[in-house]
Design an enzyme around this catalytic site. Structure first.
Site, PDB file in Angstrom:
ATOM      1  N   ASN A  72     -21.388  38.817  35.788  1.00 48.84           N
ATOM      2  CA  ASN A  72     -20.723  37.491  35.186  1.00 48.84           C
ATOM      3  C   ASN A  72     -19.745  37.813  34.330  1.00 48.84           C
ATOM      4  OD1 ASN A  72     -19.790  35.010  34.137  1.00 48.84           O
ATOM      5  ND2 ASN A  72     -21.732  34.616  32.917  1.00 48.84           N
ATOM      6  N   PHE A  78     -28.819  43.793  17.998  1.00 48.02           N
ATOM      7  CA  PHE A  78     -28.057  45.078  18.199  1.00 48.02           C
ATOM      8  C   PHE A  78     -28.847  46.026  18.141  1.00 48.02           C
ATOM      9  CE2 PHE A  78     -25.350  41.469  16.310  1.00 48.02           C
ATOM     10  CZ  PHE A  78     -24.996  41.144  17.293  1.00 48.02           C
ATOM     11  N   GLN A  97     -19.524  40.526  26.248  1.00 54.95           N
ATOM     12  CA  GLN A  97     -20.267  41.726  25.673  1.00 54.95           C
ATOM     13  C   GLN A  97     -19.384  43.016  25.135  1.00 54.95           C
ATOM     14  OE1 GLN A  97     -23.467  41.619  24.858  1.00 54.95           O
ATOM     15  NE2 GLN A  97     -24.111  42.780  26.348  1.00 54.95           N
ATOM     16  N   GLU A 154     -23.829  48.446  25.581  1.00 53.28           N
ATOM     17  CA  GLU A 154     -23.384  49.352  24.715  1.00 53.28           C
ATOM     18  C   GLU A 154     -21.943  49.989  24.786  1.00 53.28           C
ATOM     19  OE1 GLU A 154     -26.605  50.089  22.959  1.00 53.28           O
ATOM     20  OE2 GLU A 154     -27.456  48.830  24.645  1.00 53.28           O
ATOM     21  N   GLY A 211     -28.185  37.235  23.178  1.00 53.55           N
ATOM     22  CA  GLY A 211     -26.742  37.019  23.208  1.00 53.55           C
ATOM     23  C   GLY A 211     -25.970  37.543  24.202  1.00 53.55           C
ATOM     24  N   THR A 212     -26.737  38.413  25.291  1.00 58.36           N
ATOM     25  CA  THR A 212     -26.123  39.140  26.170  1.00 58.36           C
ATOM     26  C   THR A 212     -25.697  38.560  27.435  1.00 58.36           C
ATOM     27  OG1 THR A 212     -28.510  39.584  26.678  1.00 58.36           O
ATOM     28  CG2 THR A 212     -27.320  41.289  25.446  1.00 58.36           C
TER      29      THR A 212
END
Lengths: 170, 343, 745
Positions: free
Chosen positions: C638, C247, C645, C712, C473-474
């Site tokens: 995706n 993050f 996200q 973001e 993790g994106t």
């Protein structure tokens, strides 16, 4: 063996059954179950997220119930039947909860995931969740900073539903 | 974590002997609080006595209708026990408001009683804290004290007791069973935890409770009582689960023909021990439930309340929580812990 | 011309690394190299400013299992010049050097590290180190040093300064019939990814190291290590194949990396250093900030003036900068704007980028103020935003590459049921609960970074694509597999994606939402380069059916290089490689921003966030019961991971709005809630219904794939929308985040 103040050591014979495998160990009493798993036993699927029982990443199943392994001294678990994330799948066959987590994209970075999955399996074993509201409350011991909660609840409900159907079919 | 001698207790007497011989020994049961504090270097026991294998893990109904909950019964087992749910659902609800499922599986009845405060300063060994290191001062007074006491604090400590279960037990007039070098004794629940300052021992915030050297808790007795319907455990906190109480209220009422014949109210998160005021409770007796009388009660029980700055809001919050909890109890609509709207 | 139909891109796709993650088999940085490791545990300082007067390590050194203790008294063989310590994302100033001197710059600064044969020995010996300090005066509350604020003289690379004022903002504000002005206060927030920062250094010899590091940029970590310790780039490999969240906290190399390398080189052993959760609070943070914002509009709601001033905390040693106020100049059409951004120094660690840095903070002020203005003007908050829609970027006088914000407003509002809202605060109730509906707009920039990737197609039909990018993790692994599989019309199972390795093609740190567009574009370019090479090889075959084809006229389908318009014409890839005498074809692809295009265009992602809160009328505990987040972010590669996200951004926004704050004892200058029990991040029970809408947004200019990025934008707007909903529920306008119960009593 008792504590030796000169060497500041004490090795305690301890037997743990982990994922069906018996381990006869000699453990110092200040080793937590979490550190034992991740270190000497190389079972790194169980994660350390806070080391203080504040996040749930270290959740394992003992006799089917969920525990924070970071707060358990390994010696105190002598004789216990422990299941970690590595013990949930059989070969290539994933546990339905693991399958549901993938399908519902119930994780992102994956770090809290083993703890979430063990916790979710424990939740079903414990049998106190009857609604999505219950799932949310009874999964609250597992923090996910990626914020996958909605998907985790979906995955857990999915497997809960499968179990209900299975019972109904019988 | 310091180095310590690990001893598996073979009997209650064995545990008592070890504790008596070594005043710096600590009892390990579920470990959820002790191991945590040892990792933070707050507790540095020279001996750890593991009592987990002792036969204190049963819940039994006694002849007088009371329930005895063994010291090693896990919080989860107590909360989901059929006898507990039927006899004292208030206790079950209070337990389920606390911690997380994982912690409730490990934590024990006795351990919950022995739980130590969550004060930031207590938990940080480099900060002053009279509870952890007597004589070093209180960091929380004049410091960060959002979660601190508004009732019964002393000039040397404003910590709160963090338990939910104990708030329920206090409202239920439970009895703590202990064993020690002098044998067994019972301690009324309200006498088990102490305020930081009392007449007997003075200003001693390092002493959380009235156990004597060598004594351990073996169980808790919950008397037969009548709060089967008219009870609640209402917990207010900064996040909706897995957080300690800012304010919690355990309330039980007995109603006959719409009139309150007995009332029991314990507050959590506001004092060094679960807070009760039996004289204030008396004012509810003979009354018909109403917002007015509940408000008057709340004013009364909170009349000695003093804020410390950050926690000034707790006085108002506690007042509101008390009134709501009594309304929930009176209407027989106890708060369900998984429900996040307030009944 | 590319007419390939898409098989995977745009379709919900399960994560390719999912099985590794759900079985616990994905190795993170503290899980590498089990044999013969040493373990390091750090000791944090317990004052905010001053000097170490004495440090007693004797008890720790004598502790069984301890190998060494490092302090500022340990001689270090490290670089001298500040620039050698500056990583890719550093702010101007003097980068922090762990154990450099006796000087204490902030509470929690590492003052020692114990290295031992076991983790337990290191952990337990660390508690025996005794440090004495000479304390200096300190300041940790920026509100006491607002008068010392300044415009940072050196600007941080990549962070545009606040634009110059335009029009007559003060005069227009004075003249306008409807106006509001208010201060907004934000407490510090801490990233707290679930994985704690950790580094495992595998020592080979004095010059060769393999380093498993928790970072958002393996090459950033490698370059830092090489620069600080004087090692050669080719001798140091940094691996971050799995990153347990970051993050923004992993954009800079963290102390554990320095500590582990230092100990490894000195002790000539492999070393692991893993932070404690407490250490995680001393790394960096979203800065505390005081913002003053004044908005004015005419009777029809048209904005007449935007004046936004922010003062943010930074450390004594670096001027951390982020884009806070600029958004207020481009969000809505307004001829008169004055935007200013200043820093003031406190004795804390340098703040750092935290998910949607700057935008999340500035947005709280702007979008709350828009809500206040809507009430002042008697106009629906959504309508006010539509009235002031900005058709172009007035800050830079540039066109947007695309802006489907109207669709976000429309679809989000419809899904949420906004038209049923009664504007009167406190007017919507159910049982004991006051119901509040609020909304906000979100903005983030869509950037393209220079990126490279390799694609390697084997004669057996297996494809490997690789880049030094990270997947924190994106969903990067999966997106790259989708993009690559589509270029060759192959099954995603036949694609292997390699990321998180500093030896792979150059990639910027993963941050700023630019990875999907940048690395995705590079992967696509690499795949096309492979096809071009295959075509050349195919054309070398005698009587090649593709002899007249051009590179953009062919593709690979069913293992054959074929004409796009007629896939009957082609040659099997295996035959091409056999004829060329190779077993694979590997090419690199590169991409970067177009400077020419950037003169005319600017690219942003947008969102409309709609929130329902419920607040008990007496107990005043706020809870969020429903959020609809409508996102315009170009092409969605995706939708499955993209939705995640956004969900994650929304949840972190909920934390910002309701829970998260560093609690300082300003007397001692120390952070007191440095753990996850007292620093609350949202738990399961806090998160009910979140719906995500991706509106259609076609954009040929933002990036070759049409992608704008999602990391973001999900967070931006959530804080203000929740605050606005709470106002609507209660009539109480809280201008300090987090909005905890005490502020609603």
């Amino acid at each position: 063996m008792s504590y030796d103040p000169d060497t500041q050591s004490q090795l305690c014979p301890t037997t743990l059954h982990i994922n069906g495998v018996r381990h006869d160990l000699e453990i110092e009493p200040w080793t937590t179950l979490l550190d034992l798993l991740r270190g000497p036993l190389a079972l790194t699927g169980t994660k350390k997220g806070c080391d203080h029982g504040q996040c749930g990443a270290c959740t394992v199943l003992i006799d089917g119930m969920r525990y924070n392994s970071c707060l358990l001294l390994a010696v105190s678990q002598d004789g216990a039947e422990i299941t970690t994330i590595e013990g949930l799948s059989t070969g290539d066959q994933l546990h339905p909860m693991q399958e549901a987590f993938i399908e519902h994209d119930a994780f992102q970075c994956g770090y809290c995931t083993p703890g979430q999955i063990c916790s979710a399996v424990g939740l079903l074993n414990e049998g106190h969740a009857h609604s999505r509201e219950d799932v949310r409350e009874l999964m609250s011991g597992n923090i996910c900073r990626c914020g996958a909660y909605v998907n985790i609840a979906d995955a857990v409900e999915d497997v809960m539903g499968q179990q209900t159907h299975a019972v109904a079919a019988q | 974590m310091n180095r310590f001698s690990y001893v598996k207790a073979t009997s209650v007497d064995h545990a008592v002997d070890v504790l008596t011989a070594d005043p710096a020994a600590k009892v390990l049961a579920g470990g959820t609080n002790l191991v945590d504090l040892m990792k933070y270097d707050v507790e540095r026991p020279t001996t750890v006595v593991d009592i987990k294998r002792l036969p204190l893990g049963d819940i039994e109904a006694l002849d007088d209708g009371a329930l005895r909950i063994g010291a090693l019964v896990s919080n989860a087992d107590a909360a989901y026990d059929r006898q507990v749910e039927e006899n004292c659902p208030l206790l079950a609800s209070a337990i389920l408001a606390g911690a997380s499922p994982q912690l409730r599986n490990a934590a024990t009845t006795g351990g919950n009683l022995m739980q130590r405060t969550r004060c930031y300063y207590f938990y940080d060994p480099s900060a002053p804290c009279n509870k952890r290191d007597p004589g070093t001062g209180c960091g929380a007074i004049g410091g960060v004290n959002r979660i601190h006491a508004i009732l019964g604090a002393s000039a040397s400590c404003i910590a709160t007791h963090p338990s939910d279960m104990c708030v329920g037990l206090a409202a239920l007039d439970a009895v703590v069973e202990v064993s020690g070098p002098q044998g067994k004794r019972d301690i009324a629940f309200e006498d088990f935890h102490r305020l930081p300052k009392d007449d007997e021992r003075g200003d001693r915030p390092d002493l959380d409770n009235t156990l004597q050297l060598g004594e351990i808790v073996t169980g808790v007795r919950v008397p037969r009582q009548a709060f089967g319907q008219n009870y609640t455990y209402l917990k207010l906190r900064d996040r909706l689960s897995y957080a300690f109480a800012l304010v919690s209220v355990a309330a039980g009422l007995t109603l006959e023909n719409g009139v309150i014949t007995s009332a029991s109210v314990a507050l959590g998160g506001v004092a060094h021990k679960p807070w009760r005021d039996k004289r204030a409770e008396d004012m509810l007796k003979g009354q018909t439930p109403s917002r007015e009388i509940f408000t008057a009660f709340a004013e009364r029980i909170l009349s000695p309340a003093v804020g410390q700055g950050d926690n000034d809001f707790k006085i108002s919050l506690a007042r509101r929580a008390i009134v709501r909890a009594l309304a929930q109890a009176a209407s027989g609509t106890p708060q369900r812990q998984s429900q996040k709207s307030y009944a | 011309m590319q007419t390939n139909e898409r098989l995977y891109v745009g379709r919900p796709t399960r994560r390719v690394e999912g099985k590794l993650k759900v079985t616990g088999a994905a190795p993170y940085s503290a899980e590498q190299g089990q044999e013969g490791l040493l373990f390091g545990v750090m000791v944090p300082a317990t004052i905010a400013a001053g000097d170490i007067s004495n440090i007693d390590t004797s008890a720790a050194l004598a502790f069984p299992g301890v190998v060494d203790v490092f302090t500022h008294e340990t001689k270090q063989n490290v670089a001298w010049w500040d620039r050698k310590w500056m990583d890719q994302t550093a702010s101007p100033g003097h980068p922090f050097r762990p154990l450099h001197s006796e000087r204490i710059l902030y509470d929690g600064q590492p003052v020692a590290m114990v290295v031992a044969e076991t983790f337990e020995a290191a952990r337990d010996a660390a508690s025996l180190i005794r440090v004495s300090y000479r304390e200096s005066e300190h300041v940790t509350d920026i509100r006491t040093v607002l008068d010392e604020s300044y415009d940072p003289p050196k600007k941080r690379s990549g962070i545009p300064a606040a634009p110059k004022p335009r029009g007559e903002p003060e005069a227009a504000y004075e003249a306008a019939p409807i106006k509001i002005s208010a201060d907004y206060w934000l407490e510090t927030e801490y990233h707290n990814p679930m994985e704690m920062f950790a580094t495992t250094v595998l020592w080979e010899d004095d010059e060769h190291l393999t380093i498993y590091d928790k970072t958002q940029g393996s090459q950033n970590s490698r370059d830092y290590v090489c620069s600080v310790f004087g090692l050669k780039t080719e001798n140091v490999r940094v691996d971050n194949a799995f990153v347990g969240g970051a993050f923004g906290a992993g954009l800079r190399p963290r102390h554990q990396l320095f500590m582990a390398v230092m100990a490894s080189l000195k002790l000539k052993r492999s070393v692991r250093v893993e932070m404690t959760r407490r250490d995680m609070f001393y790394l960096s943070h979203r800065p505390s900030m005081l913002q003053t914002i004044s908005l004015a509009c005419d009777a029809t709601g048209k904005l007449q003036s935007v004046i936004h001033h922010a003062v943010a905390g930074t450390s004594r040693y670096e001027d951390y900068q982020e884009v806070v106020v600029n958004w207020s100049g481009l969000a809505y059409a307004c001829e008169n704007a004055k935007l200013t951004y200043e820093l003031t120094q406190v004795d804390t660690a340098t703040p750092g980028d935290m998910r949607a840095p700057g935008s999340a903070s500035g947005n709280v002020a702007l979008e709350s103020a828009m809500d206040e203005l809507a009430y002042a003007a008697g106009i629906d908050p959504l309508e006010l935003r539509i009235i002031n829609f900005a058709p172009y970027d007035q800050n830079d006088d540039k066109e947007f590459t695309s802006k489907a914000l109207h669709a976000c407003y429309r679809q989000g509002a419809a899904q949420f049921g906004w038209e049923k809202r009664n504007a009167e605060p406190g007017s919507m109730q159910e049982g004991n609960e006051l119901i509040g509906w609020g909304m906000a707009t979100g903005f983030w920039d869509a950037q393209l970074q220079n990126a490279a990737a390799k694609a390697r197609l084997s004669s057996d039909g297996h494809l490997i694509v690789s880049a030094a990018a990270s997947d924190i993790g994106t969903g990067t692994y999966t997106m790259m597999a989708q993009v690559a599989a589509d270029e060759f019309h192959m099954a995603i199972e036949d694609v292997t994606v390699k990321l998180g390795d500093s030896t792979l093609p150059q990639t910027a740190v993963q941050g700023g939402s630019w990875t999907a567009a940048s690395t995705g574009g590079a992967v696509q370019a690499a795949c096309l380069a492979v096809i071009a090479t295959l075509l050349k090889q195919a054309q070398a075959i005698k009587n090649s059916p593709l002899k007249d084809a051009k590179a953009d006229e062919v593709t690979v389908r069913d293992g054959r290089l074929v004409l796009i318009i007629n896939d009957q014409t082609g040659v099997a890839v295996a035959d091409i490689m056999a004829a060329a005498g190779v077993s694979f074809v590997e090419e690199e692809g590169k991409i970067g921003p177009s400077k020419l295009q950037m003169l005319k265009y600017i690219s942003y992602t947008h969102s409309a966030v709609f929130v329902e809160v419920r607040v008990d009328k007496d107990l005043r505990i706020p809870r969020v019961t429903r959020i609809v987040s409508a996102i315009a972010a170009g092409k969605i590669i995706n939708p499955k991971a993209a939705r995640s996200q956004i969900l994650g951004g929304v949840v972190m926004g909920m934390g910002m709005a309701l829970h998260e704050e560093g609690m300082f004892d300003h007397r001692s200058g120390r952070l007191m809630n440095h753990n996850l029990a007292e620093y609350h991040v949202p738990a399961h029970a806090d998160v009910e219904n979140i719906e995500v809408i991706f509106v259609e947004e076609h954009d040929d200019l933002a990036s070759p794939l049409g992608v704008k990025g999602l990391g973001e934008i999900g967070l931006v707007g959530v804080g203000a929308a929740i605050g606005n909903a709470i106002y609507h529920a209660t009539g109480t306008r809280v201008r300090e985040l987090p909005i905890t119960v005490d502020k609603l009593l």
